[in-house]
Motif scaffolding. Structure first.
Motif, PDB file in Angstrom:
ATOM      1  N   GLY A 133     -19.683 -31.448 -20.206  1.00  0.00           N
ATOM      2  CA  GLY A 133     -20.877 -32.002 -20.816  1.00  0.00           C
ATOM      3  C   GLY A 133     -21.125 -33.483 -20.627  1.00  0.00           C
ATOM      4  N   VAL A 192     -24.768 -34.349 -20.093  1.00  0.00           N
ATOM      5  CA  VAL A 192     -25.661 -34.380 -21.248  1.00  0.00           C
ATOM      6  C   VAL A 192     -25.714 -35.789 -21.831  1.00  0.00           C
ATOM      7  N   ASP A 198     -32.905 -36.559 -21.914  1.00  0.00           N
ATOM      8  CA  ASP A 198     -32.390 -35.409 -22.660  1.00  0.00           C
ATOM      9  C   ASP A 198     -32.888 -34.069 -22.120  1.00  0.00           C
ATOM     10  N   CYS A 199     -32.784 -33.882 -20.804  1.00  0.00           N
ATOM     11  CA  CYS A 199     -33.276 -32.635 -20.208  1.00  0.00           C
ATOM     12  C   CYS A 199     -32.156 -31.655 -19.880  1.00  0.00           C
ATOM     13  N   GLU A 259     -29.238 -29.062 -21.271  1.00  0.00           N
ATOM     14  CA  GLU A 259     -28.794 -28.303 -22.438  1.00  0.00           C
ATOM     15  C   GLU A 259     -27.694 -27.334 -22.037  1.00  0.00           C
ATOM     16  N   GLU A 260     -26.863 -27.039 -23.011  1.00  0.00           N
ATOM     17  CA  GLU A 260     -25.782 -26.087 -22.789  1.00  0.00           C
ATOM     18  C   GLU A 260     -26.271 -24.674 -23.062  1.00  0.00           C
ATOM     19  N   PHE A 268     -24.265 -25.332 -18.216  1.00  0.00           N
ATOM     20  CA  PHE A 268     -25.313 -26.276 -18.575  1.00  0.00           C
ATOM     21  C   PHE A 268     -26.491 -26.096 -17.627  1.00  0.00           C
ATOM     22  N   TYR A 269     -27.685 -26.439 -18.118  1.00  0.00           N
ATOM     23  CA  TYR A 269     -28.905 -26.330 -17.329  1.00  0.00           C
ATOM     24  C   TYR A 269     -29.715 -27.610 -17.440  1.00  0.00           C
ATOM     25  N   ASP A 273     -33.558 -29.053 -17.229  1.00  0.00           N
ATOM     26  CA  ASP A 273     -34.951 -28.633 -17.281  1.00  0.00           C
ATOM     27  C   ASP A 273     -35.696 -29.253 -16.096  1.00  0.00           C
ATOM     28  N   PHE A 306     -35.115 -22.415 -19.685  1.00  0.00           N
ATOM     29  CA  PHE A 306     -36.040 -23.253 -20.451  1.00  0.00           C
ATOM     30  C   PHE A 306     -37.339 -22.535 -20.782  1.00  0.00           C
ATOM     31  N   ARG A 316     -37.139 -20.764 -24.217  1.00  0.00           N
ATOM     32  CA  ARG A 316     -36.958 -21.603 -25.401  1.00  0.00           C
ATOM     33  C   ARG A 316     -38.229 -21.787 -26.151  1.00  0.00           C
TER      34      ARG A 316
END
Length: 79
Positions: free
Chosen positions: A15, A18, A24-25, A27-28, A33-34, A36, A76, A79
């Motif tokens: 991480g 992150v 902040d694009c 995410e776990e 992790f990905y 966006d 994403f 979400r």
């Protein structure tokens, strides 16, 4: 264009990416992790700190790694 997290990240929980992302694009997800692709600003900060060298610019993806861009989009979109 964006950066994409690929296979070496699967199952990892580091991480560092992150923490350095200025927008902040990242995410776990359940398995990895990905990034966006709609928010990524192509700064490369995540790539520089990845301990498993799993992050590549979208234009540098190998054909077999294109699936990870699609996985990020799907992650994403849900979400």
């Amino acid at each position: 264009m964006s950066y994409v997290i690929t296979a070496p990240c699967e199952g990892e929980k580091f991480g560092e990416c992150v923490d350095v992302c200025p927008v902040d694009c990242i995410e776990e997800g359940e398995k990895m992790f990905y990034i966006d692709p709609d928010i990524c600003i192509d700064c490369g900060a995540c790539q520089a700190v990845c301990p498993v060298e799993a992050i590549y610019h979208e234009e540098e993806l190998l054909p077999e790694d294109q699936v990870y861009l699609e996985k990020a989009k799907e992650f994403f979109a849900s979400r």
